[in-house]
Scaffold this motif. Structure first.
Motif, PDB file in Angstrom:
ATOM      1  N   VAL A 122       8.761 -93.191 -68.289  1.00  0.00           N
ATOM      2  CA  VAL A 122       7.776 -92.265 -68.864  1.00  0.00           C
ATOM      3  C   VAL A 122       6.418 -92.503 -68.200  1.00  0.00           C
ATOM      4  O   VAL A 122       5.735 -91.570 -67.765  1.00  0.00           O
ATOM      5  CB  VAL A 122       7.658 -92.482 -70.392  1.00  0.00           C
ATOM      6  N   ALA A 123       6.033 -93.769 -68.094  1.00  0.00           N
ATOM      7  CA  ALA A 123       4.709 -94.101 -67.556  1.00  0.00           C
ATOM      8  C   ALA A 123       4.562 -93.637 -66.116  1.00  0.00           C
ATOM      9  O   ALA A 123       3.540 -93.072 -65.731  1.00  0.00           O
ATOM     10  CB  ALA A 123       4.477 -95.605 -67.659  1.00  0.00           C
ATOM     11  N   ILE A 124       5.602 -93.846 -65.302  1.00  0.00           N
ATOM     12  CA  ILE A 124       5.499 -93.481 -63.887  1.00  0.00           C
ATOM     13  C   ILE A 124       5.571 -91.965 -63.713  1.00  0.00           C
ATOM     14  O   ILE A 124       4.776 -91.373 -63.001  1.00  0.00           O
ATOM     15  CB  ILE A 124       6.622 -94.173 -63.068  1.00  0.00           C
ATOM     16  N   VAL A 125       6.532 -91.362 -64.409  1.00  0.00           N
ATOM     17  CA  VAL A 125       6.742 -89.927 -64.229  1.00  0.00           C
ATOM     18  C   VAL A 125       5.521 -89.124 -64.693  1.00  0.00           C
ATOM     19  O   VAL A 125       5.192 -88.084 -64.135  1.00  0.00           O
ATOM     20  CB  VAL A 125       8.024 -89.481 -64.972  1.00  0.00           C
ATOM     21  N   ILE A 126       4.840 -89.622 -65.708  1.00  0.00           N
ATOM     22  CA  ILE A 126       3.627 -88.931 -66.143  1.00  0.00           C
ATOM     23  C   ILE A 126       2.418 -89.421 -65.347  1.00  0.00           C
ATOM     24  O   ILE A 126       1.611 -88.637 -64.860  1.00  0.00           O
ATOM     25  CB  ILE A 126       3.380 -89.159 -67.654  1.00  0.00           C
ATOM     26  N   GLY A 127       2.307 -90.736 -65.197  1.00  0.00           N
ATOM     27  CA  GLY A 127       1.088 -91.314 -64.628  1.00  0.00           C
ATOM     28  C   GLY A 127       0.851 -90.953 -63.175  1.00  0.00           C
ATOM     29  O   GLY A 127      -0.252 -90.530 -62.819  1.00  0.00           O
ATOM     30  N   ALA A 135      -8.122 -91.966 -73.670  1.00  0.00           N
ATOM     31  CA  ALA A 135      -7.609 -92.045 -75.031  1.00  0.00           C
ATOM     32  C   ALA A 135      -6.318 -92.853 -75.056  1.00  0.00           C
ATOM     33  O   ALA A 135      -6.131 -93.732 -75.897  1.00  0.00           O
ATOM     34  CB  ALA A 135      -7.382 -90.647 -75.586  1.00  0.00           C
ATOM     35  N   GLY A 136      -5.437 -92.592 -74.084  1.00  0.00           N
ATOM     36  CA  GLY A 136      -4.143 -93.261 -74.025  1.00  0.00           C
ATOM     37  C   GLY A 136      -4.274 -94.774 -73.937  1.00  0.00           C
ATOM     38  O   GLY A 136      -3.476 -95.518 -74.507  1.00  0.00           O
ATOM     39  N   ILE A 137      -5.306 -95.218 -73.228  1.00  0.00           N
ATOM     40  CA  ILE A 137      -5.490 -96.663 -73.091  1.00  0.00           C
ATOM     41  C   ILE A 137      -6.018 -97.255 -74.391  1.00  0.00           C
ATOM     42  O   ILE A 137      -5.667 -98.369 -74.776  1.00  0.00           O
ATOM     43  CB  ILE A 137      -6.444 -96.968 -71.906  1.00  0.00           C
ATOM     44  N   LEU A 143       3.727 -90.364 -84.172  1.00  0.00           N
ATOM     45  CA  LEU A 143       4.837 -89.631 -83.555  1.00  0.00           C
ATOM     46  C   LEU A 143       5.986 -89.487 -84.545  1.00  0.00           C
ATOM     47  O   LEU A 143       6.600 -88.422 -84.664  1.00  0.00           O
ATOM     48  CB  LEU A 143       5.302 -90.336 -82.277  1.00  0.00           C
ATOM     49  N   ILE A 144       6.270 -90.571 -85.258  1.00  0.00           N
ATOM     50  CA  ILE A 144       7.358 -90.516 -86.253  1.00  0.00           C
ATOM     51  C   ILE A 144       7.032 -89.477 -87.315  1.00  0.00           C
ATOM     52  O   ILE A 144       7.860 -88.639 -87.686  1.00  0.00           O
ATOM     53  CB  ILE A 144       7.561 -91.907 -86.915  1.00  0.00           C
ATOM     54  N   ALA A 188       9.862 -94.715 -76.362  1.00  0.00           N
ATOM     55  CA  ALA A 188       9.460 -94.804 -74.956  1.00  0.00           C
ATOM     56  C   ALA A 188       8.082 -94.188 -74.749  1.00  0.00           C
ATOM     57  O   ALA A 188       7.256 -94.716 -74.006  1.00  0.00           O
ATOM     58  CB  ALA A 188      10.488 -94.117 -74.066  1.00  0.00           C
ATOM     59  N   ILE A 189       7.817 -93.080 -75.437  1.00  0.00           N
ATOM     60  CA  ILE A 189       6.485 -92.477 -75.315  1.00  0.00           C
ATOM     61  C   ILE A 189       5.439 -93.405 -75.926  1.00  0.00           C
ATOM     62  O   ILE A 189       4.386 -93.662 -75.348  1.00  0.00           O
ATOM     63  CB  ILE A 189       6.454 -91.088 -75.995  1.00  0.00           C
ATOM     64  N   THR A 190       5.774 -93.945 -77.083  1.00  0.00           N
ATOM     65  CA  THR A 190       4.833 -94.846 -77.747  1.00  0.00           C
ATOM     66  C   THR A 190       4.456 -96.012 -76.844  1.00  0.00           C
ATOM     67  O   THR A 190       3.285 -96.336 -76.660  1.00  0.00           O
ATOM     68  CB  THR A 190       5.480 -95.418 -79.032  1.00  0.00           C
ATOM     69  N   LEU A 191       5.468 -96.607 -76.273  1.00  0.00           N
ATOM     70  CA  LEU A 191       5.228 -97.804 -75.471  1.00  0.00           C
ATOM     71  C   LEU A 191       4.688 -97.444 -74.086  1.00  0.00           C
ATOM     72  O   LEU A 191       3.916 -98.188 -73.507  1.00  0.00           O
ATOM     73  CB  LEU A 191       6.543 -98.587 -75.343  1.00  0.00           C
ATOM     74  N   GLY A 192       5.095 -96.267 -73.558  1.00  0.00           N
ATOM     75  CA  GLY A 192       4.736 -95.927 -72.178  1.00  0.00           C
ATOM     76  C   GLY A 192       3.361 -95.309 -72.024  1.00  0.00           C
ATOM     77  O   GLY A 192       2.813 -95.286 -70.929  1.00  0.00           O
ATOM     78  N   THR A 193       2.794 -94.802 -73.115  1.00  0.00           N
ATOM     79  CA  THR A 193       1.545 -94.048 -72.986  1.00  0.00           C
ATOM     80  C   THR A 193       0.411 -94.837 -72.334  1.00  0.00           C
ATOM     81  O   THR A 193      -0.221 -94.361 -71.383  1.00  0.00           O
ATOM     82  CB  THR A 193       1.090 -93.539 -74.373  1.00  0.00           C
ATOM     83  N   ALA A 194       0.178 -96.035 -72.837  1.00  0.00           N
ATOM     84  CA  ALA A 194      -0.942 -96.811 -72.287  1.00  0.00           C
ATOM     85  C   ALA A 194      -0.719 -97.098 -70.806  1.00  0.00           C
ATOM     86  O   ALA A 194      -1.644 -96.992 -69.990  1.00  0.00           O
ATOM     87  CB  ALA A 194      -1.105 -98.115 -73.056  1.00  0.00           C
ATOM     88  N   SER A 195       0.529 -97.416 -70.451  1.00  0.00           N
ATOM     89  CA  SER A 195       0.818 -97.678 -69.039  1.00  0.00           C
ATOM     90  C   SER A 195       0.666 -96.416 -68.209  1.00  0.00           C
ATOM     91  O   SER A 195       0.136 -96.459 -67.098  1.00  0.00           O
ATOM     92  CB  SER A 195       2.236 -98.218 -68.877  1.00  0.00           C
TER      93      SER A 195
END
Ligand SMILES: Nc1ncnc2c1ncn2[C@@H]1O[C@H](COP(=O)(O)OP(=O)(O)OP(=O)(O)O)[C@@H](O)[C@H]1O
Ligand code: SF4
Ligand SMILES: [Mg+2]
Lengths: 333, 313
Positions: free
Chosen positions: B108-113, B138-140, B151-152, B184-191
């Motif tokens: 998620v992090a790479i594909v978006i970032g 904001a994500g960071i 999200l939940i 995955a979104i929750t954990l990947g956002t900051a990255s």
């Protein structure tokens, strides 16, 4: 005869924080097949911007605001990016000053050499490779097969510049633009590269535009010379005319600042003062604040180009007694 | 390359010794006695003593440490104080969930970032650039647990599109993917945000390089210039950030697993810490440290692939 390249009244401007500022202010010149035109002038006078205008590779904030550029009779100024792209690296090629940074560090020499062949020719893989080998040999690199597999960091500056030239020549360009191709190289290599360009020009019948601020380079390679100052062409002429009979005070200053080996007293007599900024408003002749011959008229009126001889022009009031560009043209047509 | 692998392996050994010692000592010196937890409220002092002897907790700490290390060297991570399950087994059964989560988050992090950063750079100061840099900031700053809870609330409770938690189905099934999306979104956002920032600044620098102008002067198409000539160079610093973020993600799995009720190594570790289950805590920490070093090695290898100027001979 139709010129290979014909630039008329080119004005190239930049959008800046101070508004739209012209860096090239009405430049005209032409280049014939098999001819080398040298563009000289101090740093910042607009040499690179003039050549980048021809390539259609201006920085994002730059644009051609007036004038026309024709290449083999074809108008380039209003061409779409995709059409310009098909000329670049094909029939118009350019090499740049910095051989150390001008090649992409993460691709092999081979990849970078085949790219223009891939884009502009229909050669198959094997033919492309043998063409690349042929080119590298032509620019004086022995062991071409090995060089193809190397990365730029494995080559010396001189070798990289040879590779750059080989890339530029890949599709047999009719026009080669070289922007200070030897400035970053040491003297021996510099001489070799200049000889190489000169030989190739003769062999391939290319027109060459060579940008430099080194009068020594001009003397070595030029057929004709165009002297620029603050976005204007101040003098043009054949290389003999410029060196033996310079007219414009700025050209004289440039020639006087060439290091003189025989007479150290007179070496490096630089022109006093410095080039005006793009946003500096200067009335009359843009050179007048630095010119030892400036008169009241110079401060008020911008001089036109005066014709000294068939090929020789000077943009200076001192040569008013010569016919003006316009009347001369009438006399010829 | 072999030299590099050897070097990393030695590094790993030193790291494991150091970390295991630190964790061992801090667990043993921290208040809280495993025996009282195992024995429960009714246990007498002699019961507790028996438990301690049984677990070897009555020996001097250093002796316990060396016993433990001797076991580890032979591939024996010991047994859980709580249920006598072997630590290796406990970890092996939980690890796939954590790895799935970490890898999915990284994707998620790479594909978006990466694309966001690159497009930001080539369209500098456009509305896309401005909004994506704002979102990245904001994500960071958003805490993981808050983002997860939101999200939940939106996608699972209100819209009921996705499950509330758990990660039981294998990731290649639709059900598994549905379970994996929100964590995955929750954990990947900051990255993703950090990778986007780095991609943007690296790309801005690369796009002004002389070799980009050379490529254009050869007649290379604009898209090829960006996505081939520039991207490969811009990726060099981005790979470092991706590597660092993998470590960061592993740390983040602990919270994310709690929020999404995923039975992974993170939860195993939290539960073990609460129960003063020393062998399990040790085992999970050593696992994370090893992963860290392995990822570093991978980053080094990828580096050499992308940048020919780097060689490890
Ligand atoms: N992107 C830009 N935005 C604004 N001004 C620019 C830009 N690029 C160049 N200029 C200005 O245009 C003028 C001409 O620049 P140019 O690069 O053509 O000089 P040059 O004659 O090639 O000098 P040098 O010998 O240093 O290469 C300079 O005053 C320069 O500051
Ligand atoms: S026009 Fe006047 S100021 Fe300009 S170069 Fe000639 S003499 Fe000097
Ligand atoms: Mg220049």
């Amino acid at each position: 005869m139709e010129s290979l390249l014909n630039v008329q009244n080119l004005v190239t401007s930049f959008r800046t924080a101070d508004g739209k500022l012209p860096a090239v202010r009405g430049v005209s010149f032409s280049v014939q097949e098999g001819e080398t035109l040298c563009i000289v002038g101090e740093s910042g006078c607009g040499k690179s911007i003039t050549t980048l205008s021809v390539m259609g590779l201006l920085p994002d904030n730059g644009e051609i605001s007036e004038g026309s550029i024709t290449f083999q009779g074809e108008e380039l100024t209003h061409k779409k990016e995709e059409e310009m792209r098909k000329h670049r690296g094909n029939d118009i090629s350019m090499i740049f000053q910095e051989p150390m940074t001008a090649l992409n560090p993460v691709f092999t020499v081979g990849y970078q050499m085949m790219e223009p062949l891939h884009l502009h020719t229909k050669l198959n893989k094997k033919e492309k490779k043998s063409r690349a080998v042929e080119l590298l040999t032509q620019v004086g690199l022995s062991d071409a097969e090995k060089v193809l597999k190397k990365y730029p960091h494995e080559l010396s500056g001189g070798m990289r510049q040879r590779v750059m030239i080989a890339i530029a020549l890949a599709c047999n360009p009719s026009l080669l633009i070289a922007d200070e191709p030897t400035t970053a190289l040491d003297v021996t290599i510099q001489a070799q590269i200049l000889d190489l360009i000169d030989d190739l020009k003769r062999d391939l019948g290319m027109g060459v535009v060579m940008v430099t601020h080194d009068m020594g380079v001009v003397a070595e390679v030029a057929d004709r010379v165009m002297v620029m100052y603050a976005g204007h062409v101040v003098e043009t002429g054949t290389v003999e005319e410029i060196f033996e009979n310079p007219k414009h005070p700025y050209t004289k200053g440039l020639l006087a600042s060439v290091p003189n080996v025989d007479d150290e007293e007179h070496s490096l007599e630089a022109i006093p003062g410095s080039l005006p900024n793009l946003n500096e408003k200067i009335s009359g002749c843009r050179f007048h604040p630095r010119c030892p011959f400036a008169t009241e008229k110079c401060k008020e009126e911008d001089p036109p180009r005066f014709q000294i001889s068939n090929q020789h022009q000077s943009k200076c009031w001192l040569h008013e007694e010569a016919t003006t560009n316009e009347s001369r043209h009438e006399a010829y047509s | 390359m072999v030299g590099l692998i050897m070097k990393r392996f030695l590094q790993l050994l030193l790291l494991l010794v150091g970390i295991s010692f630190l964790v061992f000592m801090s667990m043993h010196l921290a208040p809280g006695d495993p025996a009282t937890i195992i024995g429960g409220p009714t246990a007498t002092e002699s019961d507790l003593q028996a438990i301690r002897t049984d677990l070897g907790l009555d020996k001097p700490v250093l002796v316990q440490y060396f016993d433990y290390i001797r076991g580890v060297v032979q591939g024996d991570l010991g047994f859980s104080f709580q249920n006598n399950q072997s630590v290796s087994e406990a970890i092996t059964s939980r690890f796939p969930q954590t790895l799935n989560l970490a890898i999915a988050s990284m994707i998620v992090a790479i594909v978006i970032g990466v694309p966001a950063g690159i497009i930001s750079a080539i369209k500098q100061n456009s509305w896309f650039d401005v909004s994506s840099t704002t979102v990245a900031l904001a994500g960071i700053s958003i805490p993981n647990f808050w983002l997860g809870a939101m999200l939940i609330l939106i996608f699972s409770v209100e819209l009921q599109w996705l499950p509330v938690g758990g990660l039981s189905a294998p990731f290649w099934t639709i059900e598994g993917m549905k379970q994996l999306i929100l964590p995955a979104i929750t954990l990947g956002t900051a990255s993703a945000a950090m990778i986007a920032r780095m991609s943007r600044s690296a790309m801005l620098e690369v796009i002004r390089a002389d070799y980009i102008r050379t490529a254009r002067a050869k007649g290379v198409k604009r898209n090829t210039v960006v996505w081939v000539h520039a991207l490969r160079n811009a990726m060099i610093p981005v790979i470092t950030v991706i590597g660092l973020n993998f470590g960061f993600l592993l740390g983040g799995t602990i919270i994310t697993e709690q929020v999404f009720a995923i039975n992974g190594v993170g939860r195993l570790m939290i539960d073990a810490i609460a129960a003063r289950d020393f062998p399990v805590v040790q085992g999970t920490v050593l696992l994370v440290a090893t992963l860290f070093v392995v990822v570093n090695l991978l980053v080094d290898i990828i580096y050499a692939f992308v940048d020919p100027r780097i060689s490890y001979d």
